[in-house]
Design an enzyme around this catalytic site. Structure first.
Site, short mmCIF file in Angstrom:
data_model
loop_
_atom_site.label_atom_id
_atom_site.label_comp_id
_atom_site.label_asym_id
_atom_site.label_seq_id
_atom_site.Cartn_x
_atom_site.Cartn_y
_atom_site.Cartn_z
N GLU A 141 0.92 -1.24 0.06
CA GLU A 141 0.13 -0.18 0.09
C GLU A 141 0.62 1.28 -0.02
OE1 GLU A 141 -2.58 -1.14 -1.18
OE2 GLU A 141 -4.05 -0.54 0.44
N THR A 198 -4.99 7.32 -5.44
CA THR A 198 -5.25 7.15 -3.99
C THR A 198 -4.27 8.34 -3.32
OG1 THR A 198 -5.58 4.87 -4.00
CG2 THR A 198 -5.18 6.05 -1.77
N1 HSE Z 1 -8.79 4.72 3.52
C1 HSE Z 1 -7.97 4.99 2.38
C2 HSE Z 1 -8.30 6.22 1.61
C3 HSE Z 1 -8.60 3.78 1.44
O1 HSE Z 1 -9.57 6.50 1.61
O2 HSE Z 1 -7.63 6.69 1.18
C4 HSE Z 1 -7.81 3.80 0.04
O3 HSE Z 1 -8.42 2.63 -0.73
#
Ligand code: HSE
Length: 325
Positions: A141, A198
């Site tokens: 991630e 993201t």
């Molecule tokens: N919690 C993370 C975000 C999840 O919202 O950036 C990304 O998949």
């Protein structure tokens, strides 16, 4: 092939692990809540060959959009990081079959990372704890989004509705089984977003927030946890209202407000952005309403907003597992 703790693997042994897609946040549970989806999934096959170095050969099949370079792909990056961390010198042969679309908010990199962490742990008999698996998977991630957030990897690893409790860097997951009638409607618009979506979506977030918004989110997050604890779909949906993260990201998704309204008017119990988007998630109680009708209303509302969209209905599913070893 031996690692620094004397454990090895049988030559020719192959491990196959699968890990499901996930939908993170559920509105107010930013970086803490997620649900594992029953489908789609990623599937990873791992074997090891003799080598004087720690290296990986990666083959990717399935949906497009993932890097095929071993050091840039979340799965192989996690596998290599684990091998290096454990002092294992070997050539890792990784075949990744991507079933989860990339960059749409369905935890694609998390699933690949979880499958890799499980497979490496199994192949080299590392007997990893849940916290160790989460930490290794979160490296994928960090590679993909710049932040080692745990929500997607937690749901993908453990399954169900997962709450990640993380004080410092010792993540621990509590998972709840879903109510039987809970169905998930996921609608993904075709929108152009930056490559590191993201990371971009996180850059939109406020660094400070009003106390009233924090109290609202705490209250809604509590409704979601209580809803899962009681098996109450309405309460889960009621809690899916976020005053901090979603308002900052709504502009990324043309038609967001219209699609949300259409889903609620068709009987959805709640709607939110799935992870960092652009997919929208609606939850439905299949005893009271038709999830397919809700999905149709969401897709048609995207259409009215001039945006092409695709979608599917699924439910909360199990976590990752080794399917052959
Ligand atoms: N919690 C993370 C975000 C999840 O919202 O950036 C990304 O998949």
């Amino acid at each position: 092939m031996r690692n620094s703790r004397g454990r090895g693997t049988r030559p020719g042994r192959r491990v196959v692990a699968v890990a499901p897609a996930s939908s993170a946040n559920l509105g107010p549970g930013f970086d803490v809540f997620a649900v594992a989806l029953e489908r789609p999934m990623d599937r990873l096959t791992l074997s090891a060959e003799k080598s004087s170095k720690t290296e990986a050969l990666l083959k990717v099949r399935g949906v497009s959009g993932v890097s095929v370079r071993a050091e840039e792909n979340a799965a192989s990056y996690v596998a290599l990081s684990m091998a290096r961390d454990r002092g294992i010198r070997t050539l890792l042969r990784i075949e990744l079959k991507k079933g989860i679309p990339v960059g749409v908010g369905l935890g694609s990199s998390a699933a690949s990372s979880v499958a890799a962490a499980l497979a490496v742990g199994e192949l080299f008999e590392l007997e990893l704890s849940q916290t160790e698996l989460l930490r290794y998977a979160a490296l994928g991630e960090r590679l993909s989004s710049g932040t080692a957030h745990y929500d997607n990897v937690a749901a993908s690893l453990v399954g169900g509705f997962s709450v990640t409790i993380n004080d410092g860097d010792r993540p621990h997951v509590i998972s709840y089984s879903p109510p039987r009638a809970l169905k998930l409607c996921l609608a993904t618009p075709v929108v152009a977003l930056p490559k590191r979506k993201t990371e971009f979506a996180r850059s939109l977030l406020p660094s400070v927030t009003k106390l009233s918004a924090a109290v609202h989110n705490l209250s809604m997050a509590s409704a979601i946890v209580s809803g899962f604890a009681r098996g109450d779909v309405e309460l889960i949906g009621y809690g899916m209202r976020d005053e901090i993260v979603e308002p900052a990201r709504a502009g990324m998704i043309p038609g967001f407000h219209e699609v949300r309204r259409a889903a609620i008017q068709s009987g959805a119990s709640g709607v939110c952005i799935s992870g960092a988007g652009p997919t929208l998630l609606a939850v439905a109680d299949s005893l009271k309403t038709s999830p397919q009708t809700i999905l149709k209303a969401m897709l048609s509302a995207f259409g009215h907003a001039g945006v092409e969209a695709t979608g599917f209905v699924t439910k909360v599913g199990a976590g990752a597992r080794v399917v052959s070893s």
